[in-house]
Motif scaffolding. Structure first.
Motif, PDB file in Angstrom:
ATOM      1  N   VAL A 141       2.828  63.089  18.382  1.00 48.23           N
ATOM      2  CA  VAL A 141       3.821  62.704  19.381  1.00 48.23           C
ATOM      3  C   VAL A 141       3.450  63.356  20.707  1.00 48.23           C
ATOM      4  O   VAL A 141       3.365  64.588  20.797  1.00 48.23           O
ATOM      5  CB  VAL A 141       5.241  63.126  18.952  1.00 48.23           C
ATOM      6  CG1 VAL A 141       6.253  62.784  20.049  1.00 48.23           C
ATOM      7  CG2 VAL A 141       5.622  62.441  17.653  1.00 48.23           C
ATOM      8  N   ARG A 142       3.214  62.522  21.715  1.00 45.15           N
ATOM      9  CA  ARG A 142       2.847  62.961  23.061  1.00 45.15           C
ATOM     10  C   ARG A 142       1.702  63.975  23.005  1.00 45.15           C
ATOM     11  O   ARG A 142       1.717  65.026  23.636  1.00 45.15           O
ATOM     12  CB  ARG A 142       4.042  63.571  23.792  1.00 45.15           C
ATOM     13  CG  ARG A 142       5.205  62.612  24.032  1.00 45.15           C
ATOM     14  CD  ARG A 142       4.748  61.369  24.779  1.00 45.15           C
ATOM     15  NE  ARG A 142       5.868  60.586  25.280  1.00 45.15           N
ATOM     16  CZ  ARG A 142       6.418  59.540  24.663  1.00 45.15           C
ATOM     17  NH1 ARG A 142       5.944  59.152  23.491  1.00 45.15           N
ATOM     18  NH2 ARG A 142       7.401  58.862  25.203  1.00 45.15           N
ATOM     19  N   VAL A 178      -0.563  50.176  25.577  1.00 47.77           N
ATOM     20  CA  VAL A 178      -0.828  50.997  26.760  1.00 47.77           C
ATOM     21  C   VAL A 178       0.256  50.771  27.808  1.00 47.77           C
ATOM     22  O   VAL A 178       0.658  49.627  28.068  1.00 47.77           O
ATOM     23  CB  VAL A 178      -2.213  50.677  27.340  1.00 47.77           C
ATOM     24  CG1 VAL A 178      -2.479  51.499  28.599  1.00 47.77           C
ATOM     25  CG2 VAL A 178      -3.292  50.937  26.297  1.00 47.77           C
ATOM     26  N   ARG A 179       0.679  51.879  28.430  1.00 49.90           N
ATOM     27  CA  ARG A 179       1.588  51.848  29.580  1.00 49.90           C
ATOM     28  C   ARG A 179       1.042  52.785  30.649  1.00 49.90           C
ATOM     29  O   ARG A 179       0.856  53.979  30.397  1.00 49.90           O
ATOM     30  CB  ARG A 179       3.004  52.260  29.165  1.00 49.90           C
ATOM     31  CG  ARG A 179       3.727  51.173  28.389  1.00 49.90           C
ATOM     32  CD  ARG A 179       4.925  51.690  27.661  1.00 49.90           C
ATOM     33  NE  ARG A 179       5.608  50.613  26.948  1.00 49.90           N
ATOM     34  CZ  ARG A 179       5.233  50.118  25.776  1.00 49.90           C
ATOM     35  NH1 ARG A 179       4.149  50.602  25.186  1.00 49.90           N
ATOM     36  NH2 ARG A 179       5.893  49.135  25.195  1.00 49.90           N
ATOM     37  N   PHE A 207      -1.763  60.485  27.032  1.00 51.12           N
ATOM     38  CA  PHE A 207      -0.928  61.008  25.945  1.00 51.12           C
ATOM     39  C   PHE A 207      -0.669  59.867  24.965  1.00 51.12           C
ATOM     40  O   PHE A 207      -0.461  58.719  25.379  1.00 51.12           O
ATOM     41  CB  PHE A 207       0.392  61.556  26.486  1.00 51.12           C
ATOM     42  CG  PHE A 207       0.234  62.820  27.274  1.00 51.12           C
ATOM     43  CD1 PHE A 207       0.280  64.058  26.647  1.00 51.12           C
ATOM     44  CD2 PHE A 207       0.020  62.775  28.641  1.00 51.12           C
ATOM     45  CE1 PHE A 207       0.129  65.224  27.371  1.00 51.12           C
ATOM     46  CE2 PHE A 207      -0.129  63.932  29.372  1.00 51.12           C
ATOM     47  CZ  PHE A 207      -0.079  65.165  28.743  1.00 51.12           C
ATOM     48  N   VAL A 208      -0.652  60.222  23.691  1.00 53.38           N
ATOM     49  CA  VAL A 208      -0.589  59.186  22.669  1.00 53.38           C
ATOM     50  C   VAL A 208       0.400  59.566  21.574  1.00 53.38           C
ATOM     51  O   VAL A 208       0.519  60.733  21.198  1.00 53.38           O
ATOM     52  CB  VAL A 208      -1.997  58.939  22.061  1.00 53.38           C
ATOM     53  CG1 VAL A 208      -2.550  60.208  21.427  1.00 53.38           C
ATOM     54  CG2 VAL A 208      -1.971  57.808  21.046  1.00 53.38           C
ATOM     55  N   VAL A 239       0.483  54.480  24.087  1.00 56.22           N
ATOM     56  CA  VAL A 239      -0.446  55.250  24.909  1.00 56.22           C
ATOM     57  C   VAL A 239       0.117  55.298  26.319  1.00 56.22           C
ATOM     58  O   VAL A 239       0.489  54.255  26.880  1.00 56.22           O
ATOM     59  CB  VAL A 239      -1.853  54.624  24.910  1.00 56.22           C
ATOM     60  CG1 VAL A 239      -2.800  55.426  25.801  1.00 56.22           C
ATOM     61  CG2 VAL A 239      -2.398  54.532  23.487  1.00 56.22           C
ATOM     62  N   PHE A 240       0.176  56.505  26.893  1.00 56.25           N
ATOM     63  CA  PHE A 240       0.791  56.705  28.210  1.00 56.25           C
ATOM     64  C   PHE A 240      -0.210  57.333  29.167  1.00 56.25           C
ATOM     65  O   PHE A 240      -0.777  58.389  28.876  1.00 56.25           O
ATOM     66  CB  PHE A 240       2.025  57.595  28.101  1.00 56.25           C
ATOM     67  CG  PHE A 240       3.024  57.137  27.087  1.00 56.25           C
ATOM     68  CD1 PHE A 240       3.902  56.105  27.372  1.00 56.25           C
ATOM     69  CD2 PHE A 240       3.079  57.722  25.828  1.00 56.25           C
ATOM     70  CE1 PHE A 240       4.817  55.668  26.432  1.00 56.25           C
ATOM     71  CE2 PHE A 240       3.986  57.304  24.890  1.00 56.25           C
ATOM     72  CZ  PHE A 240       4.859  56.273  25.187  1.00 56.25           C
ATOM     73  N   ALA A 241      -0.409  56.676  30.291  1.00 60.68           N
ATOM     74  CA  ALA A 241      -1.224  57.206  31.378  1.00 60.68           C
ATOM     75  C   ALA A 241      -0.328  57.344  32.603  1.00 60.68           C
ATOM     76  O   ALA A 241       0.313  56.374  33.012  1.00 60.68           O
ATOM     77  CB  ALA A 241      -2.405  56.286  31.673  1.00 60.68           C
ATOM     78  N   GLY A 242      -0.280  58.533  33.190  1.00 58.60           N
ATOM     79  CA  GLY A 242       0.619  58.749  34.319  1.00 58.60           C
ATOM     80  C   GLY A 242       2.020  59.100  33.850  1.00 58.60           C
ATOM     81  O   GLY A 242       2.222  59.681  32.772  1.00 58.60           O
TER      82      GLY A 242
END
Length: 504
Positions: free
Chosen positions: A178-179, A214-215, A239-240, A260-263
């Motif tokens: 998580v994250r 992805v976001r 972060f995933v 998946v988080f970018a930014g």
């Protein structure tokens, strides 16, 4: 003849007992009323009506069961059958379309206790929304809640039983990571890629992800209208959230990305923390003692994830189970300058953040996030007593504090207008811990206005007399000298006694 009375008994009175008990209400003499008898009201479940704010966190099923999230109150179970949109109740499918995940809502809730809810939290309690609305507030909503019958409460109970059945059946998707911070390793094709992460044993693991996972700065790739390998360059830190998966025997890919988080992170999706389970590795979160696991509650998620696993398996079989990366047209990160250029391209608030960077203290990278995505007992509402108010305050003035005259009795419910503009303004004006009132500084303020300096609201503040404060006139009473015994009650030539202030 002589008659002797041996025993005389009074026959027992015949009293017809009423079917229902009669409650006698004692009324004081000051009420200027006579004692009356009140028939007991049929007891029904009560709801503490307090308007709360939150947003739709996740839909569990297509039938309408879902979860709301509030930063202050945690998670709340709800159903689309209790949702109003602009004052109207719609069909479930249309309501779900017009109320997507992440929509802000207002709601009334009720807490239910019992040992069955221990699977949710240690307090053995669950909060369930009895009314959820967005837009225009439904008309006569409080009356509708007060008129809930056995059928309405049974329907709410059925929703809770269904939710507990899902938890005991272990149908939700557990998240292993998580994250967790990782780095984009490469792309297999235009839709699949790999991310390198370090697990709890400090061992490197590969996590495969899909373009739909992805976001970038809270938006999906489709919303950005671009290609995955251009928007998410190789070498970029992300972060995933990931789960364990099985592709085939001997495959080195053992984890699949859920998100998946970018930014900047969006508020949805976000997993739910529940006690027990296989456990989750979440180094950036505060997790209670004992084994706890983060879950994604959407039932359709498992089938969607399996389709992506099948897509990866087909790709590996076509390439003889070898990982071959695609490099044509793929963007890469080689230095900090590349990272700043990427941020300037995709972050809509990049320039504003650069201007505020010098004035804002940097956040500690090791500081952990307080977990609010849990079920918990409702907060205890504090009601101020008379002694807790500052001297000179008006106890019981409407809107003075939350819990005074802002709360009215409505049938068997406690109605609270905590979100009214009057209550919010008044609640801020009372926030003063000391009994002394500070003298305001009016330098630079407009005539007739007083800046908000956290003063105690009172009309009797001496420091406010120059600005229209209410001055109390001191009440003086002159008392003549009482006659002395030697004067025979006729000598009043002496001046009167010193003036005395009448104290009440």
């Amino acid at each position: 003849d002589d008659v002797t009375l041996v025993c005389m008994k009074r026959p027992a009175p015949i009293i017809s007992l009423p079917s229902d008990d009669i409650e006698c209400v004692e009324i004081l003499d000051s009420d200027e009323e006579f004692p009356v008898c009140v028939k007991p009201v049929e007891k029904v479940d009560t709801v503490t009506v307090e308007e709360k704010k939150g947003y739709v966190k996740e839909y569990i099923e297509t039938e309408g069961l879902g979860v709301l999230h509030s930063d202050e109150h945690g998670l709340v179970l709800f159903h689309l059958s209790n949702v109003w949109i602009n004052g109207e109740q719609l069909e479930k499918r249309e309501a779900k379309t017009r109320l997507p995940v992440g929509s802000n809502v207002l709601y009334y809730e009720k807490a239910f206790e019992g040992p069955d809810y221990k699977v949710l939290c240690e307090a053995e309690v669950i909060c369930q929304a009895v009314a959820v609305w967005t837009g225009e507030r439904p008309k006569h909503l409080l009356k509708q809640i007060d008129e809930f019958g056995e059928e309405d409460w049974a329907r709410l109970e059925e929703h809770r039983r269904t939710f507990l059945l899902y938890i005991r059946g272990e149908v939700f998707t557990p998240a292993a990571f998580v994250r967790l911070r990782g780095r984009v390793h490469g792309y297999l094709n235009g839709e699949l890629g790999l991310i390198e992460v370090m697990d709890e044993n400090n061992k490197e693991q590969n996590v495969f992800f899909h373009v739909n996972d992805v976001r970038i700065y809270r938006k999906t790739i489709r919303e950005h209208r671009t290609f995955l390998h251009q928007a998410l360059p190789v070498g970029l830190h992300v972060f995933v959230d990931a789960r364990r998966c099985h592709v085939f025997q001997g495959c080195e890919i053992k984890y699949q990305a859920i998100a998946v988080f970018a930014g900047t992170w969006p508020k949805v999706p976000y997993p739910t923390l529940l006690p027990g389970g296989p456990g989750s590795y979440a180094p950036k979160h505060e997790i209670p003692d004992g084994t706890h696991t983060f879950y994604y509650l959407e039932l359709q998620l498992e089938s969607l994830q399996q389709k992506k696993v099948a897509q990866l398996k087909s790709f590996l079989e076509a390439n003889q189970e070898n990982l071959r990366f695609e490099w044509r047209g793929v963007a890469t990160i080689n230095s900090k300058i590349d990272v700043e250029q990427w941020k300037a391209t995709w972050d809509p608030y990049y320039h504003q953040k650069q201007q505020r960077a010098n004035n804002r203290p940097r956040r500690d990278p090791h500081e952990k996030i307080h977990t609010t995505h849990t079920f918990k007992a409702p907060l205890i509402r504090h009601f101020k007593t008379k002694e807790e108010f500052d001297p000179g305050s008006l106890v019981g003035q409407p809107g003075s504090t939350q819990g005074s005259m802002s709360e009215h009795s409505f049938g068997s419910m406690n109605v609270s207008r905590t979100s009214s503009r009057l209550s919010q303004y008044s609640d801020q004006s009372w926030k003063s811990d000391d009994s002394k009132v500070r003298t305001p500084s009016l330098a630079g303020s407009l005539p007739g206005r007083i800046s908000n300096l956290g003063l105690t609201r009172t009309w009797y503040n001496p420091s406010m007399f120059s600005m229209g404060g209410l001055r109390l006139k001191t009440e003086i009473k002159d008392e003549p000298v009482m006659p002395d015994e030697s004067s025979n009650g006729t000598d009043f030539s002496q001046p009167p006694l010193a003036k005395r202030i009448k104290m009440e």
